[in-house]
Design a protein around this motif. Sequence first.
Motif, PDB file in Angstrom:
ATOM      1  N   CYS A 144      15.549  -6.517  -9.157  1.00 23.88           N
ATOM      2  CA  CYS A 144      14.619  -7.081  -8.179  1.00 23.88           C
ATOM      3  C   CYS A 144      13.279  -6.364  -8.306  1.00 23.88           C
ATOM      4  O   CYS A 144      13.137  -5.376  -9.037  1.00 23.88           O
ATOM      5  CB  CYS A 144      15.150  -6.958  -6.748  1.00 23.88           C
ATOM      6  N   GLU A 145      12.303  -6.865  -7.572  1.00 28.18           N
ATOM      7  CA  GLU A 145      10.991  -6.230  -7.447  1.00 28.18           C
ATOM      8  C   GLU A 145      10.755  -5.897  -5.979  1.00 28.18           C
ATOM      9  O   GLU A 145      11.295  -6.561  -5.096  1.00 28.18           O
ATOM     10  CB  GLU A 145       9.881  -7.182  -7.905  1.00 28.18           C
ATOM     11  N   THR A 146       9.932  -4.892  -5.732  1.00 27.11           N
ATOM     12  CA  THR A 146       9.403  -4.683  -4.385  1.00 27.11           C
ATOM     13  C   THR A 146       7.890  -4.525  -4.467  1.00 27.11           C
ATOM     14  O   THR A 146       7.357  -4.019  -5.462  1.00 27.11           O
ATOM     15  CB  THR A 146      10.013  -3.451  -3.680  1.00 27.11           C
ATOM     16  N   PHE A 147       7.222  -4.970  -3.407  1.00 30.20           N
ATOM     17  CA  PHE A 147       5.767  -4.863  -3.295  1.00 30.20           C
ATOM     18  C   PHE A 147       5.429  -4.156  -1.994  1.00 30.20           C
ATOM     19  O   PHE A 147       5.988  -4.474  -0.945  1.00 30.20           O
ATOM     20  CB  PHE A 147       5.112  -6.249  -3.290  1.00 30.20           C
ATOM     21  N   ARG A 148       4.510  -3.208  -2.071  1.00 26.89           N
ATOM     22  CA  ARG A 148       4.039  -2.491  -0.874  1.00 26.89           C
ATOM     23  C   ARG A 148       2.942  -3.310  -0.202  1.00 26.89           C
ATOM     24  O   ARG A 148       1.964  -3.695  -0.834  1.00 26.89           O
ATOM     25  CB  ARG A 148       3.504  -1.119  -1.285  1.00 26.89           C
ATOM     26  N   ASN A 149       3.105  -3.554   1.103  1.00 25.02           N
ATOM     27  CA  ASN A 149       2.156  -4.366   1.858  1.00 25.02           C
ATOM     28  C   ASN A 149       1.467  -3.538   2.939  1.00 25.02           C
ATOM     29  O   ASN A 149       2.140  -2.876   3.742  1.00 25.02           O
ATOM     30  CB  ASN A 149       2.884  -5.512   2.572  1.00 25.02           C
ATOM     31  N   HIS A 150       0.155  -3.596   2.989  1.00 24.92           N
ATOM     32  CA  HIS A 150      -0.593  -3.078   4.124  1.00 24.92           C
ATOM     33  C   HIS A 150      -0.277  -3.974   5.320  1.00 24.92           C
ATOM     34  O   HIS A 150      -0.426  -5.203   5.241  1.00 24.92           O
ATOM     35  CB  HIS A 150      -2.084  -3.106   3.790  1.00 24.92           C
ATOM     36  N   THR A 151       0.146  -3.396   6.430  1.00 25.59           N
ATOM     37  CA  THR A 151       0.684  -4.160   7.555  1.00 25.59           C
ATOM     38  C   THR A 151       0.137  -3.631   8.868  1.00 25.59           C
ATOM     39  O   THR A 151      -0.031  -2.416   9.034  1.00 25.59           O
ATOM     40  CB  THR A 151       2.224  -4.079   7.551  1.00 25.59           C
ATOM     41  N   GLU A 153      21.802  -0.383  -1.682  1.00 27.60           N
ATOM     42  CA  GLU A 153      21.119   0.826  -2.173  1.00 27.60           C
ATOM     43  C   GLU A 153      19.630   0.778  -1.817  1.00 27.60           C
ATOM     44  O   GLU A 153      19.043   1.775  -1.377  1.00 27.60           O
ATOM     45  CB  GLU A 153      21.281   0.938  -3.692  1.00 27.60           C
ATOM     46  N   LEU A 154      19.037  -0.386  -1.993  1.00 30.21           N
ATOM     47  CA  LEU A 154      17.611  -0.534  -1.715  1.00 30.21           C
ATOM     48  C   LEU A 154      17.318  -0.318  -0.232  1.00 30.21           C
ATOM     49  O   LEU A 154      16.310   0.305   0.129  1.00 30.21           O
ATOM     50  CB  LEU A 154      17.158  -1.932  -2.140  1.00 30.21           C
ATOM     51  N   ALA A 155      18.197  -0.809   0.623  1.00 30.91           N
ATOM     52  CA  ALA A 155      18.012  -0.637   2.064  1.00 30.91           C
ATOM     53  C   ALA A 155      18.025   0.833   2.470  1.00 30.91           C
ATOM     54  O   ALA A 155      17.402   1.207   3.474  1.00 30.91           O
ATOM     55  CB  ALA A 155      19.101  -1.399   2.821  1.00 30.91           C
ATOM     56  N   GLU A 156      18.696   1.664   1.716  1.00 35.54           N
ATOM     57  CA  GLU A 156      18.700   3.106   1.980  1.00 35.54           C
ATOM     58  C   GLU A 156      17.416   3.774   1.498  1.00 35.54           C
ATOM     59  O   GLU A 156      16.942   4.750   2.079  1.00 35.54           O
ATOM     60  CB  GLU A 156      19.907   3.756   1.291  1.00 35.54           C
ATOM     61  N   ILE A 157      16.834   3.227   0.432  1.00 36.13           N
ATOM     62  CA  ILE A 157      15.662   3.838  -0.196  1.00 36.13           C
ATOM     63  C   ILE A 157      14.359   3.443   0.505  1.00 36.13           C
ATOM     64  O   ILE A 157      13.470   4.273   0.721  1.00 36.13           O
ATOM     65  CB  ILE A 157      15.598   3.438  -1.690  1.00 36.13           C
ATOM     66  N   LEU A 158      14.227   2.173   0.870  1.00 31.33           N
ATOM     67  CA  LEU A 158      12.932   1.641   1.286  1.00 31.33           C
ATOM     68  C   LEU A 158      12.321   2.287   2.530  1.00 31.33           C
ATOM     69  O   LEU A 158      11.087   2.407   2.599  1.00 31.33           O
ATOM     70  CB  LEU A 158      13.017   0.124   1.474  1.00 31.33           C
ATOM     71  N   PRO A 159      13.092   2.712   3.533  1.00 26.20           N
ATOM     72  CA  PRO A 159      12.427   3.300   4.704  1.00 26.20           C
ATOM     73  C   PRO A 159      11.539   4.496   4.378  1.00 26.20           C
ATOM     74  O   PRO A 159      10.550   4.748   5.088  1.00 26.20           O
ATOM     75  CB  PRO A 159      13.599   3.709   5.609  1.00 26.20           C
ATOM     76  N   SER A 214      11.132  -4.207   5.865  1.00 29.52           N
ATOM     77  CA  SER A 214      11.147  -4.882   4.569  1.00 29.52           C
ATOM     78  C   SER A 214      11.254  -6.379   4.813  1.00 29.52           C
ATOM     79  O   SER A 214      12.043  -6.825   5.651  1.00 29.52           O
ATOM     80  CB  SER A 214      12.330  -4.396   3.732  1.00 29.52           C
ATOM     81  N   VAL A 215      10.470  -7.150   4.081  1.00 26.56           N
ATOM     82  CA  VAL A 215      10.509  -8.604   4.209  1.00 26.56           C
ATOM     83  C   VAL A 215      11.051  -9.210   2.927  1.00 26.56           C
ATOM     84  O   VAL A 215      10.952  -8.629   1.842  1.00 26.56           O
ATOM     85  CB  VAL A 215       9.117  -9.191   4.542  1.00 26.56           C
ATOM     86  N   LEU A 216      11.620 -10.378   3.076  1.00 26.82           N
ATOM     87  CA  LEU A 216      12.244 -11.070   1.951  1.00 26.82           C
ATOM     88  C   LEU A 216      12.182 -12.561   2.247  1.00 26.82           C
ATOM     89  O   LEU A 216      12.370 -12.980   3.395  1.00 26.82           O
ATOM     90  CB  LEU A 216      13.692 -10.584   1.822  1.00 26.82           C
ATOM     91  N   PHE A 217      11.931 -13.373   1.237  1.00 27.00           N
ATOM     92  CA  PHE A 217      11.889 -14.823   1.394  1.00 27.00           C
ATOM     93  C   PHE A 217      13.067 -15.406   0.618  1.00 27.00           C
ATOM     94  O   PHE A 217      13.046 -15.484  -0.605  1.00 27.00           O
ATOM     95  CB  PHE A 217      10.552 -15.386   0.903  1.00 27.00           C
ATOM     96  N   SER A 218      14.103 -15.783   1.365  1.00 22.78           N
ATOM     97  CA  SER A 218      15.363 -16.199   0.753  1.00 22.78           C
ATOM     98  C   SER A 218      15.284 -17.620   0.207  1.00 22.78           C
ATOM     99  O   SER A 218      14.832 -18.537   0.900  1.00 22.78           O
ATOM    100  CB  SER A 218      16.490 -16.110   1.785  1.00 22.78           C
TER     101      SER A 218
END
Length: 383
Positions: A84-91, A129-135, A147-151
Amino acid sequence: MDDTLSLPKAQSPDLYLTHPTSREFEAIYSLGFLEWGDALTLPQYLEESAFLTTVPLARDGGMSIWFLTDKTLPQDHRPILCSCETFRNHTYITDREGHFSEVITHSVASVFCNPNYRRRGYAARLLAELAEILPNWQAESVRCIGSVLFSDIGTTYYAKLGWHPFPLNNQIELDPMHVPNLSQVGIRFIVEEDLNQLCKDDEAMIRRAMTSASSRKIRMMIVPDLDHMLWHHRKEEFACNKIFGKQPQYKGAVAGEPNHRIWVIWTHRYYGHPHINPLDNTLYILRVVIENQSADLKQREHQVEQMRATLWAAQDEAAEWDLRCVKLWDPGYLLQDIVDRTGIQHWRVEREDESIASLMWFGEGSGKDDMVEWLGNEKYAWC
């Protein structure tokens, strides 16, 4: 010999998330081509994928590529079980007392499992695993709130893993059409040089709105900044250059004078080659901005005229570039009312199986839609 016979179980302690080498990058995107190659050939798609890691939203760590593999094996000899990919978003967020904060969220995109390795639990393991890392990912100097995701597979699968669907998944659809005398209806086309200031004006207006009043819910909005717009535009430009040998010059349209403007920013998306499989090709409106949202009745009528003109511009652009639909995500009450009053034929469609906005919340409470109001769920935030 069937290599799936020797694959580790999804629960194996030998599995972990890591980032790919250049050879593994190519292998990951070669697999992803099956799903996201759109109108490109495989060599073109690999070139595009590498190019998109260099654009502002992605570079300098903005984009991270992850894959699940066996840590006991050497680099370039490891199976790509899921990626997968992740992108950092200014929020932006405001709490229920109206306190404003700038934070980050991480978008999860392009979750893909090798078809030969499916139904073994690898995607669920990757996401767990990603849910543990991302915070804590890239959160040394700024808080990560979610974290946001478009299913694209409905609402159930990702909800079980912690990404809860939000009721924001409707869109307005319009047919393309050539509009005669478009230059006489009071619009100006937006070119790339206009985008930076328009995005700054938009951000300032969002900050004012989010800090002006408290709410019974936490409010969250991914900032519609220039980096997000350029990611979509660089993608469209790459594809159009390959397909047509040229790229779109117009990035949207604006009507009205400063402080009383309406503008739309769009992007061209070719899911299939226009001469072979054109049916899903779409002009997406990335962002709609209405500057004076407290307009009186007379001003509102003028806004209807402005909206009519900008939507005509979008329809004309779609027709000019052989796109089959214009789509505008998540119109709020005000925008829907103005569009309805333009007299332009359009349809309101609920997305039930694709691009379902979903949120994993790292802040206080459940983070579901009874506690968090997700503002601005528009196409710009999709990656």
